[in-house]
Enzyme design. Structure first.
Site, PDB file in Angstrom:
ATOM      1  CG  HIS A 254     -17.280  16.675 -23.941  1.00  0.00           C
ATOM      2  ND1 HIS A 254     -16.325  17.617 -23.667  1.00  0.00           N
ATOM      3  CD2 HIS A 254     -17.904  17.089 -25.071  1.00  0.00           C
ATOM      4  CE1 HIS A 254     -16.376  18.578 -24.568  1.00  0.00           C
ATOM      5  NE2 HIS A 254     -17.328  18.280 -25.437  1.00  0.00           N
TER       6      HIS A 254
ATOM      7  CG  ASP B  65     -24.747  17.624 -24.086  1.00  0.00           C
ATOM      8  OD1 ASP B  65     -23.859  18.084 -24.810  1.00  0.00           O
ATOM      9  OD2 ASP B  65     -25.425  16.615 -24.382  1.00  0.00           O
TER      10      ASP B  65
ATOM     11  CG  ASN C  32      13.552  23.820  -9.221  1.00  0.00           C
ATOM     12  OD1 ASN C  32      13.593  23.597 -10.430  1.00  0.00           O
ATOM     13  ND2 ASN C  32      12.676  23.241  -8.424  1.00  0.00           N
TER      14      ASN C  32
END
EC number: 3.1.3.16
Lengths: 134, 774
Positions: B241, B179, B707
């Site tokens: 992942h 990893d 807005n």
């Protein structure tokens, strides 16, 4: 009388939990055993300060008849509880420790060099002299 | 008394003895000191790991929850249905036709002012090395080249088999890395120390290149570049992942959108495709199998070889082909097999009526001591009776959720699943993988080894298995392999052997949890494939610190994370403490404290060991728990005084909320519509136990929309906006007027005041709505 007994039971129960926690930190396989080489760390992290000689004796007490390299919790717990109850192997007070350093620093310089410290710490005779009952 | 000499000898001896004794004393003390350091180091490690895994569990729980709703929920209107479909279906873009036509990246202009690396294809080794150098100098690769590289990468990956077979006779050595998790320093260090990839120097990178660290993009660029330059010598495996669903939560998506504000969306979309085409495993000399997570007792390499790996876009619970379809396919197989394979979702009441479900989630430590019989993953539920029970309790729960979410129900579960699958076939053209195929891949990417024999569900992570030495042995024997190399788990030394040295875990992200927390490592396979490990720690700072300082730093970081978690559960802790305080004195014993904390947090940590760091030592071992909780809160609160229990709920759900918002914003535009916001909130509120009326949600949504254009800018919202409860500025939260609001119907728009600081923790504000129920 009954009160005292209750109190002691509570104390013992608390000790049991503490010991179990410390033990589990090193129980990597989660099978209630730890490597015998970690016993020293466990005992010391529980607040005790045994000498190496005392430690060896302790290990002999908690090992299996035929040493497997592992210590089981069931054997460790009662022995350790006893130690805590009796307040054995108390840690060294700071002033005593300071005096010990002063003994080694015969020239009264206020320091020890790295090499000196290594020399003092690693000579094997210490072990046997520990048994003189320090 | 004796002669002069003997006196001198005597005192000399005495001196020596004193010296020996002093040295022995110091030794004793030193050993104790070291032991305590070691204990602290281990506890710190436990803290990080348990929090990490609990987080992963959360992720899976969340996704399961949503997918479940998706499966069983019947939208009452067309809009709702569309919204849900869009929200939860994995967006599968049919890339292939897009690939044929001129890809968009060619239309992207690169300004002359751009000083970063410029790539041209086919890539040359110099380009790859230039990338490393550029990234080292903190340059960023232009989006055009990123996309170009990704398209070329995908073209290459498509030709690769699921299990890459590599031979050592072509290159002298093979280096396997684990990893990296976005930590560019580690990758650069590996290339520096071990040498750049070349025809003589093969590399295998074993997954999890992205997430958590801050340079995931750069790592991918370098790895893909080298793969294109040295296709025969440079190999990549997919990790858990390499998955857009996971990336939503663990930082990669955020990183891409931050670095590539204009083209980030497209990059992410393209990456989805690249990830699902990454090979699943690498096999060296038919002897050493390298894969990211592990194996299970049903791992079948032949099957894995044959599946269409790109069908599995995400290993989070994905749509699989309907069982009825499959049954018809298999020409009348017994019903029994498929009837109850649907695992019971965690959020349904199950412990009462049903035996141990494989998905019952547990604490990190608890799982390890759970000696329950090895349950083969996913197959333990049996009988149609069981499934009927499940269905009825499901219906009840579902009804409750629906009512809370204010949505109506018409129709039955059967219809629901059918309409859900209709939605599927509308959404994507690719056929979905079968349950078994999906399972095989999940096992490979998510499993962890365990010491005990057998194979049981990996409840900590929420996916894959725990596999024992017997499972490893069985697999190695079956396929005539020597050993397994995997990654997936952080190890203090960067590597770890287990299962009788048949499994090697290799982890290459040093200082993963915190500076000084662990080493990284890579393994070189020499002749006869003997492993040779090299360790490192890519951070200059740690070298100047003493061991104690290093441990203290990491420890402090872990404790901070732990205190945060404690705070997030303040209400639960308070009620648990109260249970131990029958006489209502406001005090409990420290022992009770430890028991209470564990029963709330379920982290399996040695609380008594940690106690001195978390609780101020009080006289006679009693703790005033209310003030302790207050102190925790004080630490967590910053200048603005935010309603404590709400903040607590927020903290608890923080990463979930952020993930959820990113899921809603499915086109990564950074905007979600008011409507989407409202609908999602309704679904969430039942899940998070927050009582919110419709009006409140509308009010909130409108107040966030500055807005007034009907959209909520998610970035601004998450990062800049801050709401403060005016009525709750200081003092005891129990006296907070908010508590009384719950009695009134709905919230009467409490006076929100807005302060416009920019703060990363500011997403917190949104949810300063009416009090969660006591």
């Amino acid at each position: 009388m009954a009160d005292e007994k209750d109190r002691e039971e509570i104390i013992v129960a608390e000790f049991h939990k503490k010991i179990k926690e410390a033990f589990e930190v090193f129980d990597h396989e989660s099978n209630n055993t730890v490597d015998v080489r970690e016993i020293g760390t466990i005992i010391r992290s529980l607040g005790c300060c045994p000498t190496e000689g005392e430690l060896h004796d302790l290990i002999a007490e908690v090992e299996e008849e035929e040493p497997t390299g592992y210590i089981r919790f069931e054997k460790f717990l009662p022995v350790m509880t006893e130690i805590l109850l009796e307040r054995r192997y108390r840690p060294i007070p700071e002033d005593v420790l300071l005096r010990a350093f002063e003994v080694l620093d015969s020239a009264k310089r206020g320091f020890l060099t790295k090499d000196e410290l290594i020399k003092y710490m690693t000579e094997e005779d210490r072990v046997s002299l520990c048994r003189l009952g320090w | 008394m004796g002669s002069g000499t003997s006196t001198r000898h005597h005192s000399a001896f005495q001196n020596a003895e004193r010296t020996f004794k002093a040295a022995a004393l110091i030794q004793r003390w030193y050993r104790r000191y070291v032991a305590r350091l070691e204990m602290r180091r281990r506890c710190t490690w436990s803290i990080f790991q348990s929090i990490e895994y609990a987080g992963q569990q959360d992720q899976v729980k969340l996704h399961d929850f949503f997918s479940y709703l998706m499966d069983h929920f019947i939208p009452s209107s067309h809009n709702e249905r569309e919204f849900l479909t869009r929200m939860f279906t994995e967006d599968r873009f049919t890339q292939d036709p897009e690939m044929e036509k001129c890809s968009d990246y060619e239309s992207i202009e690169v300004p002359d002012s751009y000083t970063g690396p410029r790539l041209s294809f086919p890539l040359l080794p110099d380009h790859a090395t230039a990338l490393i150098e550029a990234f080292r100098l903190k340059q960023q690769l232009h989006a055009r080249y990123v996309l170009n590289l990704l398209y070329e990468t995908k073209k290459h990956l498509v030709q690769l088999p699921n299990i890459n077979r590599v031979s050592t006779c072509y290159s002298e050595e093979i280096t396997v890395c684990g990893d990296l998790h976005g930590q560019l320093d580690d990758l650069i260090f590996i290339f520096y120390k071990n040498g750049l990839p070349s025809p003589e120097r093969s590399y295998v990178f074993n997954g999890d290149f992205v997430d958590r660290g801050k340079d995931s993009v750069e790592i991918l660029m370098i790895l893909f570049a080298f793969m294109l330059v040295y296709p025969k010598e440079f190999h990549l495996n997919r990790g858990n992942h390499e998955d857009h669903m996971v990336n939503l939560r663990y930082g990669f998506t955020k990183e891409v959108m931050n670095k590539y504000k204009i083209h980030g969306k497209e990059i992410l979309r393209t990456l989805q495709d690249v990830f699902c085409w990454l090979p699943l495993a690498t096999l060296i000399d038919e002897k050493v199998l390298i894969l990211h997570g592990g194996v299970s007792d049903i791992t079948d390499l032949e099957l894995l070889d044959k599946i269409e790996r790109n069908k599995i876009v995400s290993t989070m619970r994905c749509k699989t082909r309907q069982k009825s379809e499959k049954q018809m396919e298999e020409k009348g197989k017994a019903n029994r097999k498929s009837s109850a394979q649907e695992p019971i979702p965690w959020f349904l009441p199950q412990s009462r009526s049903l035996p141990s479900s494989p998905l019952r989630l547990s604490s990190y430590k608890a799982h390890k001591t759970n000696r329950s019989s090895s349950i083969p993953c996913g197959g333990c539920l049996d009988g149609r009776e069981l499934s009927r029970q499940v269905r009825s309790s499901v219906e009840l729960e579902l009804e409750r959720c629906r009512q809370q979410a204010g949505l109506l129900v018409t129709g039955q579960k059967e219809e629901a699943s059918r309409s859900a699958s209709e939605a599927d076939s509308e959404a994507g053209e690719l056929q979905k993988p079968t349950q078994e195929e999906w399972r095989q891949v999940v096992d490979i990417l998510w499993s962890d080894p365990m010491a005990q024999e057998g194979c049981k569900a990996n409840t900590i992570r929420g996916g894959g298995c725990y596999f024992g030495p017997d499972v490893t042995q069985q697999l190695l024997q079956k396929y005539n392999l020597q050993f397994l190399i995997r990654s997936h788990e952080c190890k203090p030394e960067g590597y770890e052997f287990c299962h009788n040295r048949k499994v090697l875990t290799i982890f290459s992200a040093s200082n993963y949890y915190e500076v000084g927390s662990n080493r990284g490592a890579y393994v070189k396979l020499g002749p006869a494939l003997t492993p040779h490990i090299v360790q490192y720690q890519a951070n200059k700072v740690t070298n100047t610190l003493t061991m104690r300082q290093r441990i203290s730093r990491v420890e402090e970081s872990a404790l901070r994370a732990l205190r945060e978690k404690l705070f997030a559960h303040s209400s639960d802790l308070l009620s648990e403490f109260k249970k131990h305080d029958a006489d209502k004195v406001g005090l409990i014993t420290l022992s009770d404290w430890a028991a209470a904390v564990e029963s709330v947090l379920h982290l399996g940590l040695p609380w008594r060991m940690l106690r001195s760091q978390l609780v101020n030592s009080s006289a006679d071992n009693m703790l005033e728990y209310k003030s302790w909780l207050k102190n925790l809160a004080k630490e967590q609160l910053s200048h603005e005084n935010i309603q404590s229990s709400l903040l607590e709920t927020l903290y608890r759900n923080r990463s979930n909320l952020e993930t959820i918002f990113r899921i809603i914003d499915s086109d990564h535009s950074g905007f979600i519509s008011l409507d989407e916001f409202r609908q999602t909130w309704k679904l969430l509120s039942s899940h998070m136990n927050i009582d919110i009326t419709d009006d409140c949600i509308c009010d909130l949504a409108r107040s966030i929309d500055f807005n007034k254009d009907g959209h909520i800018d998610i970035n601004e919202f998450l990062e800049a906006f801050r709401l403060v409860e005016k009525s709750c500025l200081e003092g005891d939260t129990s006296e907070c007027p908010q508590a009384t609001n719950a009695k009134d119907s709905g919230c009467n728009s409490p006076a929100f005041s807005v302060s416009a600081h920019c703060n990363s923790a500011s997403w917190v504000q949104t949810i300063l709505l009416p009090q969660p129920p006591e």
